[in-house]
Enzyme design. Structure first.
Site, PDB file in Angstrom:
ATOM      1  N   SER A 137       0.860  -1.193   0.000  1.00 29.71           N
ATOM      2  CA  SER A 137       0.000   0.000   0.000  1.00 29.71           C
ATOM      3  C   SER A 137       0.891   1.236   0.000  1.00 29.71           C
ATOM      4  O   SER A 137       1.990   1.219   0.568  1.00 29.71           O
ATOM      5  CB  SER A 137      -0.863   0.007   1.259  1.00 29.71           C
ATOM      6  N   TYR A 150      -1.645  -0.197  10.310  1.00 25.90           N
ATOM      7  CA  TYR A 150      -1.674  -0.642   8.905  1.00 25.90           C
ATOM      8  C   TYR A 150      -0.416  -0.173   8.177  1.00 25.90           C
ATOM      9  O   TYR A 150       0.226  -0.958   7.464  1.00 25.90           O
ATOM     10  CB  TYR A 150      -2.939  -0.086   8.237  1.00 25.90           C
TER      11      TYR A 150
HETATM   12  N1  LIG Z   1      -8.806  -1.086  -1.045  1.00 29.50           N
HETATM   13  C1  LIG Z   1      -7.820  -0.232  -0.796  1.00 29.50           C
HETATM   14  O1  LIG Z   1      -8.052   0.989  -0.601  1.00 29.50           O
HETATM   15  C2  LIG Z   1      -6.387  -0.706  -0.800  1.00 29.50           C
HETATM   16  C3  LIG Z   1      -5.380   0.253  -0.948  1.00 29.50           C
HETATM   17  C4  LIG Z   1      -4.054  -0.157  -0.931  1.00 29.50           C
HETATM   18  C5  LIG Z   1      -3.757  -1.500  -0.761  1.00 29.50           C
HETATM   19  N2  LIG Z   1      -4.748  -2.407  -0.618  1.00 29.50           N
HETATM   20  C6  LIG Z   1      -4.367  -3.814  -0.414  1.00 29.50           C
HETATM   21  O2  LIG Z   1      -4.943  -4.608  -1.427  1.00 29.50           O
HETATM   22  C7  LIG Z   1      -5.200  -5.935  -0.931  1.00 29.50           C
HETATM   23  C8  LIG Z   1      -6.625  -6.336  -1.278  1.00 29.50           C
HETATM   24  O3  LIG Z   1      -7.510  -5.382  -0.720  1.00 29.50           O
HETATM   25  P1  LIG Z   1      -9.042  -5.234  -1.184  1.00 29.50           P
HETATM   26  O4  LIG Z   1      -9.290  -3.799  -1.417  1.00 29.50           O
HETATM   27  O5  LIG Z   1      -9.368  -6.209  -2.228  1.00 29.50           O
HETATM   28  O6  LIG Z   1      -9.772  -5.620   0.181  1.00 29.50           O
HETATM   29  P2  LIG Z   1     -11.061  -6.527   0.461  1.00 29.50           P
HETATM   30  O7  LIG Z   1     -12.061  -6.370  -0.597  1.00 29.50           O
HETATM   31  O8  LIG Z   1     -11.451  -6.204   1.858  1.00 29.50           O
HETATM   32  O9  LIG Z   1     -10.469  -8.004   0.404  1.00 29.50           O
HETATM   33  C9  LIG Z   1      -9.498  -8.392   1.327  1.00 29.50           C
HETATM   34  C10 LIG Z   1      -9.232  -9.868   1.220  1.00 29.50           C
HETATM   35  O10 LIG Z   1      -8.339 -10.226   2.279  1.00 29.50           O
HETATM   36  C11 LIG Z   1      -8.870 -11.326   3.005  1.00 29.50           C
HETATM   37  N3  LIG Z   1      -8.799 -11.131   4.448  1.00 29.50           N
HETATM   38  C12 LIG Z   1      -9.223 -10.076   5.166  1.00 29.50           C
HETATM   39  N4  LIG Z   1      -9.063 -10.322   6.470  1.00 29.50           N
HETATM   40  C13 LIG Z   1      -8.546 -11.562   6.558  1.00 29.50           C
HETATM   41  C14 LIG Z   1      -8.163 -12.393   7.644  1.00 29.50           C
HETATM   42  N5  LIG Z   1      -8.322 -12.003   8.903  1.00 29.50           N
HETATM   43  N6  LIG Z   1      -7.641 -13.619   7.371  1.00 29.50           N
HETATM   44  C15 LIG Z   1      -7.503 -14.029   6.108  1.00 29.50           C
HETATM   45  N7  LIG Z   1      -7.866 -13.297   5.035  1.00 29.50           N
HETATM   46  C16 LIG Z   1      -8.368 -12.081   5.268  1.00 29.50           C
HETATM   47  C17 LIG Z   1     -10.358 -11.400   2.666  1.00 29.50           C
HETATM   48  O11 LIG Z   1     -10.643 -12.756   2.548  1.00 29.50           O
HETATM   49  P3  LIG Z   1     -11.947 -13.427   3.173  1.00 29.50           P
HETATM   50  O12 LIG Z   1     -12.970 -13.414   2.104  1.00 29.50           O
HETATM   51  O13 LIG Z   1     -11.446 -14.762   3.506  1.00 29.50           O
HETATM   52  O14 LIG Z   1     -12.367 -12.579   4.339  1.00 29.50           O
HETATM   53  C18 LIG Z   1     -10.489 -10.685   1.342  1.00 29.50           C
HETATM   54  O15 LIG Z   1     -10.553 -11.601   0.295  1.00 29.50           O
HETATM   55  C19 LIG Z   1      -4.912  -5.879   0.570  1.00 29.50           C
HETATM   56  O16 LIG Z   1      -3.636  -6.418   0.814  1.00 29.50           O
HETATM   57  C20 LIG Z   1      -4.906  -4.391   0.888  1.00 29.50           C
HETATM   58  O17 LIG Z   1      -4.062  -4.081   1.977  1.00 29.50           O
HETATM   59  C21 LIG Z   1      -6.069  -2.051  -0.637  1.00 29.50           C
END
Ligand SMILES: NC(=O)c1ccc[n+]([C@@H]2O[C@H](COP(=O)([O-])OP(=O)(O)OC[C@H]3O[C@@H](n4cnc5c(N)ncnc54)[C@H](OP(=O)(O)O)[C@@H]3O)[C@@H](O)[C@H]2O)c1
Length: 268
Positions: A137, A150
């Site tokens: 991130s 985070y």
């Molecule tokens: N969205 C943003 O603004 C943003 C910005 C920068 C970086 N990112 C990074 O991008 C990646 C994906 O984010 P996203 O936006 O797609 O988020 P998301 O829609 O919330 O999806 C997150 C994923 O991580 C898994 N996860 C969450 N908590 C977990 C736990 N306690 N144990 C195991 N798995 C867990 C979830 O799987 P389950 O279905 O099993 O819960 C889900 O599939 C992350 O690494 C995040 O840090 C996101």
């Protein structure tokens, strides 16, 4: 890397970026192992992918040591891994004083411990030329108020990627790191979205981020950050952090107001 017929394990596949990435990778002809905790979401996703019969759903409950060993066993023999994408991640947008110990542990567990253990578990399972891709991130390179835990976890993942990439430089394996900026998924709470809107922070769709991640894989870019302004801020923060200190200090009362929408948590 040409992604056609490549074996790719994707964690957090049921999430916003995970689903967009799975679709884009399947369109490139990759064979996917969709890993996550939500069996229904993963099976629904798998059914939507081109050539759904080529892909596998792997439901893990806690990413326990046994879960990781089971994942490792999938890639012995003829089926070896080409790409591991450590995408699962979690955050709490809240002041440190309002995060419980379990909030803090959960972010460290999911964002640091889990990708490090998975990478260790799978590191002997790769075909030559394999890639480990860690999703970080922008907040891993700019310590941001309201995201102290985070930011710390994503900074750790960033350094891990850099150190391991250098350690593996003679092995034929590569380690890539992609740092998205705010992305419109369920990851961000209403308070986090409201803060971004109030500060005029840009955001991307999950589909756009997925295309950028695919480009990183195809071109094997070691590090990629998304967002012009965010990239500039990362550079200023590295060279002259006091400028960013002052800029964020001026926004602190606004950040404080939105971050306190999580108020009232006990320490445990
Ligand atoms: N969205 C943003 O603004 C943003 C910005 C920068 C970086 N990112 C990074 O991008 C990646 C994906 O984010 P996203 O936006 O797609 O988020 P998301 O829609 O919330 O999806 C997150 C994923 O991580 C898994 N996860 C969450 N908590 C977990 C736990 N306690 N144990 C195991 N798995 C867990 C979830 O799987 P389950 O279905 O099993 O819960 C889900 O599939 C992350 O690494 C995040 O840090 C996101």
């Amino acid at each position: 890397m040409n992604l056609q017929n490549k074996n790719i394990l994707l964690t957090g596949a049921s999430g916003g970026i995970g689903q967009a990435l799975a679709l884009a990778l399947a369109e490139k002809g990759a064979r996917l192992w969709l890993v996550g905790r939500d069996a229904v979401a993963l099976n629904t996703l798998c059914a939507r992918l081109p050539h759904s019969e080529h892909h596998s759903v792997v439901v893990v409950n806690h990413y326990s040591d046994e879960d990781i060993e089971d994942l490792t066993r999938l890639f012995w023999g003829n089926t070896r891994l080409d790409v591991l994408i450590n995408n699962a991640g979690t955050n709490r947008f809240a002041l440190l004083e309002e995060q419980s110990f379990s909030d803090i542990r959960e972010q460290i567990r999911v964002n640091v411990e889990l990708p490090l253990l998975l990478t260790r578990g799978l590191c002997h399972q790769f075909n030559a030329g394999g890639i480990i891709l860690n999703i970080g991130s922008i907040l891993g390179e700019i310590g941001h108020p309201g995201y102290s835990i985070y930011s710390a976890t994503k900074a750790a993942l960033h350094r891990f990627s850099e150190a391991l990439g250098r350690e593996l430089s003679l092995s034929g394996l590569s380690v890539l790191y992609v740092a998205p900026r705010a992305t419109r998924t369920r990851f961000n709470t209403e308070a986090a979205n409201a803060l971004n809107a109030s500060l005029g922070n840009g955001s991307d769709t999950a589909e756009y981020v997925a295309q950028k991640i695919i480009l990183s894989l195809e071109k094997e870019h070691k590090r990629q950050r998304l967002g012009f302004v965010e990239k500039l801020f990362v550079k200023i923060n590295a060279l002259l952090p006091s400028i960013v200190d002052r800029a964020l200090s001026k926004k602190m009362s606004v950040i404080d107001r939105y971050a306190r929408q999580h108020a009232g948590r006990s320490v445990k």
